[in-house]
Design a protein around this motif. Structure first.
Motif, PDB file in Angstrom:
ATOM      1  N   MET A 156     -26.729   6.951 -57.287  1.00  0.00           N
ATOM      2  CA  MET A 156     -26.287   6.960 -55.897  1.00  0.00           C
ATOM      3  C   MET A 156     -24.935   7.621 -55.724  1.00  0.00           C
ATOM      4  SD  MET A 156     -27.430   3.077 -54.831  1.00  0.00           S
ATOM      5  CE  MET A 156     -26.244   3.098 -53.493  1.00  0.00           C
ATOM      6  N   GLU A 157     -24.899   8.600 -54.830  1.00  0.00           N
ATOM      7  CA  GLU A 157     -23.637   9.118 -54.310  1.00  0.00           C
ATOM      8  C   GLU A 157     -23.359   8.513 -52.937  1.00  0.00           C
ATOM      9  OE1 GLU A 157     -23.151  13.644 -55.759  1.00  0.00           O
ATOM     10  OE2 GLU A 157     -24.964  13.288 -54.580  1.00  0.00           O
ATOM     11  N   GLY A 158     -24.392   7.934 -52.332  1.00  0.00           N
ATOM     12  CA  GLY A 158     -24.293   7.410 -50.982  1.00  0.00           C
ATOM     13  C   GLY A 158     -23.626   6.047 -50.922  1.00  0.00           C
ATOM     14  N   PHE A 159     -22.313   6.048 -51.021  1.00  0.00           N
ATOM     15  CA  PHE A 159     -21.531   4.822 -50.879  1.00  0.00           C
ATOM     16  C   PHE A 159     -20.135   5.219 -50.424  1.00  0.00           C
ATOM     17  CE2 PHE A 159     -20.329   6.317 -55.007  1.00  0.00           C
ATOM     18  CZ  PHE A 159     -19.095   5.783 -55.300  1.00  0.00           C
ATOM     19  N   GLU A 160     -19.330   4.235 -50.054  1.00  0.00           N
ATOM     20  CA  GLU A 160     -17.974   4.498 -49.567  1.00  0.00           C
ATOM     21  C   GLU A 160     -16.970   4.201 -50.682  1.00  0.00           C
ATOM     22  OE1 GLU A 160     -17.476   3.305 -45.201  1.00  0.00           O
ATOM     23  OE2 GLU A 160     -19.128   2.002 -45.885  1.00  0.00           O
TER      24      GLU A 160
END
Length: 210
Positions: A156-160
């Motif tokens: 995952m790259e989709g995080f803050e």
């Protein structure tokens, strides 16, 4: 399982079975794989957090665009880069080389000095970008080892990152989060796990030069 069969089996898991937890032996394999991954110059500007606390995982889901893999996985691996790769960091690497390999100082010194001087010329952003590239190398290693061990994973790259950093107190550890890898075992009703892989034909992606 052969490497190719394992890679065909692997997929970015959409739904984990919350009742299935990775054994300590499996986690130990992932720890060692992370530590053995290739990095530029062998400097290892990386650390990895291993999170298995379900309360923490549920909170991290809030910073991961509500992706369920984060809180349903057996463990969440957070790959981080060192915030500071300076002369001290590089010198410590060469101390390890000298200790482990018993390499004479006169052989180590020229490369040691080269790296120290080279990194002094780089902007902080450039060093962070370089370190982030090393994190992706580690991710590739982990995904391959997960496949060979029949451990499911979802890169995952989709995080803050800023919120992960704050919540996990990463600045206190001189770290920045760059990648997240939930791991565990796919749920039986994860319909995506049954789909065939979609890839370009080999003759479109491979160029052989005789």
């Amino acid at each position: 399982m052969s490497n190719i069969k394992a890679l065909n089996w692997r997929y970015a898991t959409k739904k984990f079975d919350e009742s299935k937890i990775l054994s300590e032996d499996k986690i130990e394999v992932l720890k060692k794989a992370f530590n053995l991954t290739a990095t530029s110059y062998g400097l290892q500007p990386l650390k990895m957090l291993i999170i298995s606390n379900k309360e923490l995982q549920s909170k991290l889901r809030d910073f991961s665009y509500n992706q369920q893999q984060v809180n349903t996985a057996s463990h969440v691996l957070v790959i981080c880069i060192e915030d500071k790769v300076d002369e001290e960091f590089i010198t410590n690497y060469f101390k390890r080389v000298k200790h482990v390999r018993e390499t004479p100082e006169e052989i180590i010194k020229p490369f040691h000095e080269f790296l120290v001087n080279d990194f002094k010329t780089k902007a902080e952003e450039e060093i962070h970008a370089w370190a982030t590239n090393q994190a992706y190398l580690a991710l590739g290693t982990l995904l391959t080892v997960c496949a060979s061990e029949e451990i499911d994973a979802c890169p995952m790259e989709g995080f803050e990152p800023e919120k992960y950093d704050e919540f996990l107190s990463l600045p206190d550890k001189n770290l920045r989060s760059v990648l997240v890898l939930p791991v565990g075992y796919r749920a039986e009703d994860d319909e995506f796990s049954k789909f065939k892989k979609v890839r370009r034909p080999l003759d479109e992606v491979i160029i052989e030069i005789d």
